[in-house]
Scaffold this motif. Structure first.
Motif: not given
Length: 70
Positions: A24-51
């Protein structure tokens, strides 16, 4: 919750090294990391959904195959 700060750092370094070892090159690694951050964000949102949100949010990480190829 553990106060271990070395564990996550070791996991992150291992993840990075495995991606590099697979070509994987740097751009591809950043894309994978971004996906991981998205999953963490989703997990937080599911536990504390917006009104007004009563159903769990769904993650749609749809990328053309050309972007996920090495």
């Amino acid at each position: 919750m553990s106060d271990d700060v070395r564990g996550p750092m070791i996991a992150a370094r291992t993840f990075f090294q495995q991606l590099r070892a697979q070509g994987y090159n740097s751009t591809q690694i950043l894309r994978e990391i971004s996906d991981l951050i998205g999953l963490v964000t989703l997990s937080i949102q599911e536990k504390n959904p917006p009104p007004g949100v009563s159903e769990p949010l769904e993650l749609a990480l749809v990328r053309p195959a050309t972007l996920t190829d090495k």
